[in-house]
Design a protein around this motif. Structure first.
Motif, short mmCIF file in Angstrom:
data_model
loop_
_atom_site.label_atom_id
_atom_site.label_comp_id
_atom_site.label_asym_id
_atom_site.label_seq_id
_atom_site.Cartn_x
_atom_site.Cartn_y
_atom_site.Cartn_z
N LYS A 197 0.86 -1.17 0.00
CA LYS A 197 0.00 0.00 0.00
C LYS A 197 0.90 1.22 0.00
O LYS A 197 1.71 1.41 0.90
CB LYS A 197 -0.88 0.03 1.24
N GLU A 242 -7.68 5.83 1.98
CA GLU A 242 -8.43 5.03 2.96
C GLU A 242 -8.82 5.87 4.17
O GLU A 242 -9.94 5.76 4.69
CB GLU A 242 -7.61 3.82 3.40
N MET A 263 -2.52 5.54 -1.27
CA MET A 263 -3.59 4.58 -0.97
C MET A 263 -4.01 4.67 0.50
O MET A 263 -5.20 4.63 0.82
CB MET A 263 -3.13 3.16 -1.27
N LYS A 264 -3.04 4.80 1.38
CA LYS A 264 -3.32 4.94 2.81
C LYS A 264 -4.10 6.23 3.07
O LYS A 264 -5.05 6.24 3.86
CB LYS A 264 -2.03 4.92 3.61
#
Length: 125
Positions: free
Chosen positions: A28, A36, A32-33
């Protein structure tokens, strides 16, 4: 012979089976983190406007709009990390300009920011 031909084509032509050996499939990245975290920051059940790439992750609600349509959305979720078709029907620069306009007119303020991922909340003005 068929298995050998299929595997060699996959390796030479970079087919889908080749992807399981790529390190990036299992990692990740920071963007992407951040995305999220943005998705988790959106309250459940509130009317929301989100860009093309975030819409599927936030679609479990009664009122959701594809940004730039806002209608009566209480929140706007955008991720400025570049990617294919992320900003449709706008492009990256048009999306940034529209987000700036929403803030300048005091209609929305930043509720949460995770690097390039931003959540705006409607003000009462």
């Amino acid at each position: 012979l068929l298995i050998a031909a299929s595997l060699s084509q996959d390796i030479l032509l970079k087919g889908p089976i080749n992807s399981i050996f790529k390190k990036s499939l299992y990692e990740k990245t920071d963007w992407m983190k951040n995305t999220e975290l943005l998705i988790r920051a959106v309250p459940a059940g509130v009317p929301l406007s989100a860009q093309n790439s975030l819409l599927p992750h936030l679609s479990q609600r009664d009122e959701i709009y594809l940004f730039p349509e806002i209608s009566n959305a209480q929140y706007v979720a955008v991720d400025f990390h570049d990617g294919p078709n992320k900003y449709a029907p706008l492009d990256l620069s048009q999306t940034k300009i529209l987000i700036e306009k929403l803030q300048k007119t005091d209609r929305f303020r930043i509720e949460a920011e995770f690097a390039d991922a931003i959540l705006l909340k409607r003000t009462n003005k």
